[in-house]
Design a protein around this motif. Structure first.
Motif, PDB file in Angstrom:
ATOM      1  N   LEU A 292     -13.422 -13.084 -14.602  1.00 13.31           N
ATOM      2  CA  LEU A 292     -13.861 -12.139 -13.570  1.00 13.31           C
ATOM      3  C   LEU A 292     -12.693 -11.640 -12.729  1.00 13.31           C
ATOM      4  CD1 LEU A 292     -17.039 -14.091 -12.483  1.00 13.31           C
ATOM      5  CD2 LEU A 292     -17.066 -11.744 -13.335  1.00 13.31           C
ATOM      6  N   LEU A 293     -11.488 -11.756 -13.228  1.00 16.49           N
ATOM      7  CA  LEU A 293     -10.316 -11.344 -12.444  1.00 16.49           C
ATOM      8  C   LEU A 293     -10.389  -9.882 -11.979  1.00 16.49           C
ATOM      9  CD1 LEU A 293      -7.317 -13.136 -14.214  1.00 16.49           C
ATOM     10  CD2 LEU A 293      -8.184 -13.548 -11.905  1.00 16.49           C
ATOM     11  N   PRO A 294     -10.757  -8.918 -12.844  1.00 16.72           N
ATOM     12  CA  PRO A 294     -10.804  -7.540 -12.341  1.00 16.72           C
ATOM     13  C   PRO A 294     -11.856  -7.342 -11.248  1.00 16.72           C
ATOM     14  CG  PRO A 294     -11.666  -7.672 -14.584  1.00 16.72           C
ATOM     15  CD  PRO A 294     -11.017  -8.978 -14.298  1.00 16.72           C
ATOM     16  N   GLU A 295     -13.044  -7.944 -11.424  1.00 17.67           N
ATOM     17  CA  GLU A 295     -14.082  -7.819 -10.387  1.00 17.67           C
ATOM     18  C   GLU A 295     -13.653  -8.520  -9.102  1.00 17.67           C
ATOM     19  OE1 GLU A 295     -15.840  -6.908 -14.210  1.00 17.67           O
ATOM     20  OE2 GLU A 295     -14.679  -8.626 -13.534  1.00 17.67           O
ATOM     21  N   ARG A 296     -13.022  -9.657  -9.238  1.00 18.00           N
ATOM     22  CA  ARG A 296     -12.537 -10.366  -8.048  1.00 18.00           C
ATOM     23  C   ARG A 296     -11.465  -9.553  -7.330  1.00 18.00           C
ATOM     24  NH1 ARG A 296     -10.508 -15.859 -10.411  1.00 18.00           N
ATOM     25  NH2 ARG A 296      -9.519 -15.921  -8.339  1.00 18.00           N
ATOM     26  N   ALA A 297     -10.590  -8.928  -8.087  1.00 19.52           N
ATOM     27  CA  ALA A 297      -9.533  -8.117  -7.476  1.00 19.52           C
ATOM     28  C   ALA A 297     -10.125  -6.927  -6.733  1.00 19.52           C
ATOM     29  CB  ALA A 297      -8.553  -7.651  -8.544  1.00 19.52           C
ATOM     30  N   LEU A 298     -11.114  -6.268  -7.341  1.00 19.83           N
ATOM     31  CA  LEU A 298     -11.767  -5.144  -6.676  1.00 19.83           C
ATOM     32  C   LEU A 298     -12.524  -5.588  -5.437  1.00 19.83           C
ATOM     33  CD1 LEU A 298     -13.118  -3.156  -9.772  1.00 19.83           C
ATOM     34  CD2 LEU A 298     -11.130  -2.607  -8.343  1.00 19.83           C
ATOM     35  N   LEU A 306      -2.970 -10.974  -7.572  1.00 23.08           N
ATOM     36  CA  LEU A 306      -1.674 -11.546  -7.934  1.00 23.08           C
ATOM     37  C   LEU A 306      -1.674 -12.029  -9.374  1.00 23.08           C
ATOM     38  CD1 LEU A 306       1.156 -12.470  -7.080  1.00 23.08           C
ATOM     39  CD2 LEU A 306       0.133 -14.605  -6.269  1.00 23.08           C
ATOM     40  N   ALA A 307      -2.777 -12.676  -9.791  1.00 23.93           N
ATOM     41  CA  ALA A 307      -2.866 -13.178 -11.164  1.00 23.93           C
ATOM     42  C   ALA A 307      -2.819 -12.032 -12.168  1.00 23.93           C
ATOM     43  CB  ALA A 307      -4.151 -13.981 -11.341  1.00 23.93           C
ATOM     44  N   LEU A 308      -3.522 -10.922 -11.877  1.00 21.38           N
ATOM     45  CA  LEU A 308      -3.499  -9.786 -12.791  1.00 21.38           C
ATOM     46  C   LEU A 308      -2.113  -9.167 -12.871  1.00 21.38           C
ATOM     47  CD1 LEU A 308      -6.876  -7.979 -12.007  1.00 21.38           C
ATOM     48  CD2 LEU A 308      -6.235  -9.158 -14.112  1.00 21.38           C
ATOM     49  N   GLU A 310       0.761 -10.652 -12.362  1.00 22.54           N
ATOM     50  CA  GLU A 310       1.687 -11.533 -13.070  1.00 22.54           C
ATOM     51  C   GLU A 310       1.362 -11.600 -14.563  1.00 22.54           C
ATOM     52  OE1 GLU A 310       1.398 -15.225 -11.031  1.00 22.54           O
ATOM     53  OE2 GLU A 310       2.791 -14.627  -9.430  1.00 22.54           O
ATOM     54  N   ARG A 311       0.069 -11.688 -14.907  1.00 24.12           N
ATOM     55  CA  ARG A 311      -0.326 -11.871 -16.303  1.00 24.12           C
ATOM     56  C   ARG A 311      -0.251 -10.584 -17.116  1.00 24.12           C
ATOM     57  NH1 ARG A 311      -5.930 -15.048 -16.665  1.00 24.12           N
ATOM     58  NH2 ARG A 311      -5.639 -14.327 -18.828  1.00 24.12           N
ATOM     59  N   VAL A 312      -0.388  -9.417 -16.436  1.00 22.88           N
ATOM     60  CA  VAL A 312      -0.423  -8.159 -17.171  1.00 22.88           C
ATOM     61  C   VAL A 312       0.821  -7.313 -16.896  1.00 22.88           C
ATOM     62  CG1 VAL A 312      -1.697  -6.007 -17.527  1.00 22.88           C
ATOM     63  CG2 VAL A 312      -2.930  -8.156 -17.268  1.00 22.88           C
ATOM     64  N   ALA A 313       0.894  -6.780 -15.690  1.00 23.76           N
ATOM     65  CA  ALA A 313       1.939  -5.800 -15.407  1.00 23.76           C
ATOM     66  C   ALA A 313       3.344  -6.388 -15.535  1.00 23.76           C
ATOM     67  CB  ALA A 313       1.723  -5.223 -14.009  1.00 23.76           C
ATOM     68  N   LEU A 314       3.613  -7.460 -14.840  1.00 20.50           N
ATOM     69  CA  LEU A 314       4.955  -8.039 -14.875  1.00 20.50           C
ATOM     70  C   LEU A 314       5.277  -8.595 -16.256  1.00 20.50           C
ATOM     71  CD1 LEU A 314       5.078  -9.864 -11.408  1.00 20.50           C
ATOM     72  CD2 LEU A 314       6.045  -7.640 -12.047  1.00 20.50           C
ATOM     73  N   THR A 315       4.289  -9.151 -16.931  1.00 22.45           N
ATOM     74  CA  THR A 315       4.513  -9.690 -18.279  1.00 22.45           C
ATOM     75  C   THR A 315       4.873  -8.585 -19.260  1.00 22.45           C
ATOM     76  OG1 THR A 315       3.017 -11.545 -17.901  1.00 22.45           O
ATOM     77  CG2 THR A 315       3.452 -10.955 -20.186  1.00 22.45           C
ATOM     78  N   LEU A 316       4.147  -7.465 -19.194  1.00 25.66           N
ATOM     79  CA  LEU A 316       4.441  -6.350 -20.102  1.00 25.66           C
ATOM     80  C   LEU A 316       5.792  -5.721 -19.792  1.00 25.66           C
ATOM     81  CD1 LEU A 316       0.949  -4.616 -20.342  1.00 25.66           C
ATOM     82  CD2 LEU A 316       2.056  -6.081 -22.036  1.00 25.66           C
ATOM     83  N   GLN A 317       6.115  -5.632 -18.523  1.00 24.44           N
ATOM     84  CA  GLN A 317       7.412  -5.071 -18.156  1.00 24.44           C
ATOM     85  C   GLN A 317       8.548  -5.951 -18.651  1.00 24.44           C
ATOM     86  OE1 GLN A 317       8.800  -5.406 -14.127  1.00 24.44           O
ATOM     87  NE2 GLN A 317       9.449  -3.257 -14.075  1.00 24.44           N
ATOM     88  N   ALA A 318       8.384  -7.269 -18.521  1.00 24.39           N
ATOM     89  CA  ALA A 318       9.432  -8.178 -18.957  1.00 24.39           C
ATOM     90  C   ALA A 318       9.620  -8.132 -20.470  1.00 24.39           C
ATOM     91  CB  ALA A 318       9.097  -9.605 -18.513  1.00 24.39           C
ATOM     92  N   ALA A 319       8.565  -7.796 -21.200  1.00 27.10           N
ATOM     93  CA  ALA A 319       8.648  -7.747 -22.666  1.00 27.10           C
ATOM     94  C   ALA A 319       9.259  -6.446 -23.177  1.00 27.10           C
ATOM     95  CB  ALA A 319       7.260  -7.930 -23.272  1.00 27.10           C
TER      96      ALA A 319
END
Length: 392
Positions: A292-298, A306-308, A310-319
Motif C-alpha cells: 500500500l505504499l502508493p496509497e500511503r504516500a498519497l 521516503l520508501a518509494l 529510495e526503492r524506485v526513483a533513487l534506485t533507477l537513477q543509480a542504475a
C-alpha cells in the motif's frame, strides 16, 4: 451442608490432644512430603517453611472447626492465609493437591494415637469431611488467583499494545511482554483491522495464532484489533490465518521486524496502511503495508514517500539514466512497448530488457497495472521532491 449435622463430634479431650500434637504431625507431614514428592525436595527453604505453616494452620483450623461445628470454616483465610500469595505462584494446583493428600494421610495415621478411647471413628470422620472442605478451599484460592492474574495480564497486555500503537519505542516493551509469558526473541509482525463484533476478539485471535504455533499479543484500540505475532516459522502463513478472525474490512500486515523492541515500526506501517486501504478497493485480505505504499504516500505518510523514493526513483537513477527514462516512457505510453521504443529510438527488445532490469531492482513491473501505478506515483512524488528531485 455439614455432613456431621446431628452427630456428635470428637470429645474435648481428643481435640486437646490433637492440638498439642499438631506441631509434631505437621513436622512428620513435611518429612513424608520430602520422602514421597521429589519436586518438594528441590523447593527453596522459605517455600518449605510456608508449607509447614499451612499444615499447622490446617490442623489448628480442624480443631477449631470440631469445637464449633455450627460455624462454617473460613479455610481460605485461616489455612492458606498462613503463607504469602507467592506460594500460589510457586506451587501449581496439582502439587498443592499432593501436599494436602500427604497431610491428610499423616493425620489419619495419628488418629488412634490422639483420640481418646471410642473416639477414633468420630475423629476420622471429622478429618475426612474437613479434607473435603480443604479441597474446595484450595480450588477457590487458585481460581481467585487465576482471575486476579488474568485481569492483571489483560491490563498489562493492553498497555503493551497501546504503547505499540502510539509508537513508543522503549526497551521496557520486551520486559513487559515477558511478564505475559512472551518468550519470543525472533522476528515479529503486527496486524491491524476492524475488531469483530460477533465474538471475543482477543480469544479468537489468540486461538488462531496458537494453531499456527505462534506467540500473540492481542489488544483492541479504538475499535481496531491489533495483533502482534512472533515465534512462527512462517509469519506470513500465520498472519493469513489470524486475519480470518478480524471483523469486516481490510486487514493490514506490517513489515517483519527484528524483535519486539522494533514492533512499533511494524505497527506504524500497518496503521498507516489501514488508513490508506480504502483507496485500493481490490486489495487482498490481508494486505501487506508495503503493498500500500502508493496509497500511503498519497495519504501523507512520510515514511511511505521516503520508501518509494529510495526503492524506485533513487534506485533507477543509480542504475543508469536509461532505466529511469525507459520506465517513464512506458508509463507515458500506457504500457505500449512499441510506442515507447519509437519514442526512445531503440528496439522494442531493448525496452523489454530495461523493464526487466528495472523490475529486478525495484520489484515493480511497469507493464503490470499495480506495478505501473506504484511506479507512476513514486516518480510523480520524486518530481515534487524539491532538492532531491531527479527531474531538475
Amino acid at each position: 451442608m455439614d455432613d456431621r449435622a446431628g452427630a456428635p463430634g470428637p470429645s474435648a479431650g481428643t481435640l486437646h490432644r490433637l492440638e498439642r500434637a499438631s506441631g509434631a504431625i505437621a513436622t512428620q507431614a513435611v518429612a513424608r512430603m520430602d520422602e514421597q514428592l521429589s519436586w518438594f525436595r528441590t523447593m527453596p527453604a522459605d517455600q518449605r517453611s510456608w508449607v509447614m505453616l499451612v499444615a499447622q494452620a490446617g490442623i489448628a483450623s480442624l480443631v477449631e472447626w470440631c469445637r464449633n461445628p455450627d460455624r462454617p470454616p473460613r479455610l481460605t483465610g485461616e489455612v492458606f492465609g498462613a503463607a504469602p500469595r507467592e506460594l500460589v505462584r510457586a506451587v501449581p494446583l496439582k502439587q498443592t493437591v499432593d501436599l494436602v493428600k500427604v497431610v491428610v494421610e499423616v493425620l489419619d495415621d495419628h488418629v488412634r494415637e490422639v483420640a481418646e478411647p471410642g473416639d477414633a471413628d468420630t475423629l476420622r470422620l471429622a478429618v475426612l469431611v474437613f479434607s473435603r472442605e480443604v479441597a474446595f478451599a484450595t480450588a477457590h484460592v487458585y481460581a481467585t488467583f487465576a482471575e486476579d492474574r488474568g485481569a492483571w495480564d489483560a491490563r498489562l497486555e493492553a498497555l503493551v499494545v497501546d504503547a505499540l500503537v502510539r509508537g513508543e519505542r522503549s526497551e521496557e516493551l520486551p520486559g513487559r511482554a515477558a511478564a505475559l509469558g512472551w518468550a519470543v526473541a525472533t522476528p515479529v509482525t503486527v496486524l491491524v483491522g476492524a475488531a469483530p463484533s460477533d465474538r471475543d476478539a482477543h480469544g479468537a485471535a489468540r486461538r488462531a495464532a496458537r494453531t499456527m504455533r505462534s506467540e500473540a499479543l492481542v489488544g483492541v484500540h479504538a475499535e481496531q484489533l491489533v495483533v502482534v505475532l512472533g515465534g512462527a516459522e512462517d509469519l506470513g502463513t500465520a498472519a493469513d490465518r489470524v486475519a480470518e478472525e478480524f471483523g469486516p474490512g481490510p486487514v493490514v500486515v506490517g513489515p517483519v521486524v527484528e524483535g519486539l523492541a522494533r514492533a512499533p515500526e511494524s505497527a506504524a506501517a500497518a496503521l498507516a496502511g489501514l488508513r490508506a486501504a480504502p483507496a485500493w478497493p481490490g486489495a487482498p485480505r490481508p494486505v501487506a503495508a508495503d503493498a500500500l505504499l502508493p496509497e500511503r504516500a498519497l495519504d501523507g505518510d512520510p515514511l511511505a514517500r521516503l520508501a518509494l523514493e529510495e526503492r524506485v526513483a533513487l534506485t533507477l537513477q543509480a542504475a543508469g539514466g536509461e532505466l529511469l527514462e525507459t520506465v517513464g516512457a512506458v508509463l507515458a505510453s500506457g504500457g505500449n512497448l512499441e510506442a515507447s521504443a519509437r519514442a526512445l529510438f531503440v528496439h522494442p527488445n531493448t525496452v523489454r530488457y530495461r523493464l526487466k532490469r528495472a523490475a529486478e531492482l525495484t520489484g515493480f513491473w511497469a507493464t503490470d497495472p499495480r506495478g505501473g501505478w506504484t511506479l507512476q506515483v513514486a516518480l510523480a512524488l520524486s518530481r515534487l521532491g524539491g532538492e532531491r528531485s531527479l527531474w531538475q
